[in-house]
Design a protein around this motif. Structure first.
Motif, PDB file in Angstrom:
ATOM      1  N   HIS A  64      51.734  16.959  84.688  1.00  0.00           N
ATOM      2  CA  HIS A  64      52.595  17.119  85.828  1.00  0.00           C
ATOM      3  C   HIS A  64      52.610  18.243  86.727  1.00  0.00           C
ATOM      4  N   GLN A  65      52.421  19.420  86.179  1.00  0.00           N
ATOM      5  CA  GLN A  65      52.472  20.626  86.723  1.00  0.00           C
ATOM      6  C   GLN A  65      51.333  20.447  88.108  1.00  0.00           C
ATOM      7  N   GLN A  66      50.273  20.046  87.630  1.00  0.00           N
ATOM      8  CA  GLN A  66      49.074  19.983  88.661  1.00  0.00           C
ATOM      9  C   GLN A  66      49.375  18.907  89.673  1.00  0.00           C
ATOM     10  N   ALA A  67      49.998  17.924  89.194  1.00  0.00           N
ATOM     11  CA  ALA A  67      50.284  16.876  90.314  1.00  0.00           C
ATOM     12  C   ALA A  67      51.254  17.663  91.355  1.00  0.00           C
ATOM     13  N   VAL A  68      52.228  18.197  90.947  1.00  0.00           N
ATOM     14  CA  VAL A  68      53.200  19.023  91.840  1.00  0.00           C
ATOM     15  C   VAL A  68      52.155  19.986  92.759  1.00  0.00           C
TER      16      VAL A  68
END
Length: 218
Positions: A64-68
């Protein structure tokens, strides 16, 4: 006379304590049973460090952190309102879900990192080999992230939609694994919600790519 009386009373003296001793023993046994039952419940409801629940929480938090990060980058590379609105939704949704996953690890008293390979908790052979900063299926490489940071306008929009589509597909596969394997009801509900939400966004992104004369990467 007193000696006789003492001899008669003496054997009876311990008998006066028998009811109290019995009650104390019963109380001790009840306490031990309660402790054992409480421990058993805690063991049953708190996942272990190597469980699917904990593994999913750790790995999806990273995913998720990369999608953000992708979404923050594209907001600076285009003025297109449709793309910026999608990016805003991804930032808010996935940052919130990431917080919930890390919160579960805190509640369980488990570490947020592991020495095991990503997605090892899914209990099947992984063909995917981490490379160039891409730790799990669907994650963009460092090279792709750098390319997005230098792209502009339509080029940035198309690249973002392609990278996020692949990212969502990897996320859906992982979330479905958690929905099938996890035991914590909160984690299962969260994983199921991710599957539905990201499938819906993939449909939207397919249309957005088509509007720009492009398609998802194969």
């Amino acid at each position: 006379m007193s000696d006789t009386t003492d001899m008669i009373k003496s054997p009876r003296t311990p008998a006066r304590w028998l009811p109290y001793a019995g009650a104390a023993l019963a109380l001790c046994l009840a306490v031990l049973a309660l402790v054992a039952m409480t421990t058993s419940r805690a063991d049953a409801t708190t996942p272990g460090a190597d469980s699917a629940d904990a593994g999913f929480a750790r790995d999806m938090a990273v995913h998720h952190q990369q999608a953000v990060e992708l979404s923050f980058v594209v907001r600076d590379r285009t003025d297109d309102e449709e793309v910026r609105r999608l990016a805003y939704d991804v930032i808010n949704t996935q940052a919130n879900q990431r917080g919930m996953l890390l919160g579960r690890l805190d509640a369980w008293g488990l570490p947020k990192t592991s020495q095991k390979s990503p997605m090892a908790w899914m209990n099947h052979e992984m063909d995917y080999k981490p490379h160039d900063g891409s730790l799990m299926p669907g994650m963009a490489t460092d090279t792709e992230m750098d390319k997005l940071r230098t792209a502009k306008d339509k080029d940035a929009e198309v690249l973002y939609l392609q990278l996020l589509t692949a990212h969502h597909q990897g996320g859906i596969d992982m979330a479905q694994g958690a929905a099938d394997l996890a035991e914590d009801p909160t984690v299962v509900r969260l994983a199921e919600g991710m599957v539905r939400g990201q499938q819906s966004e993939m449909t939207l992104m397919a249309d957005m790519l088509a509007d720009r004369g492009a398609s998802a990467r194969q």
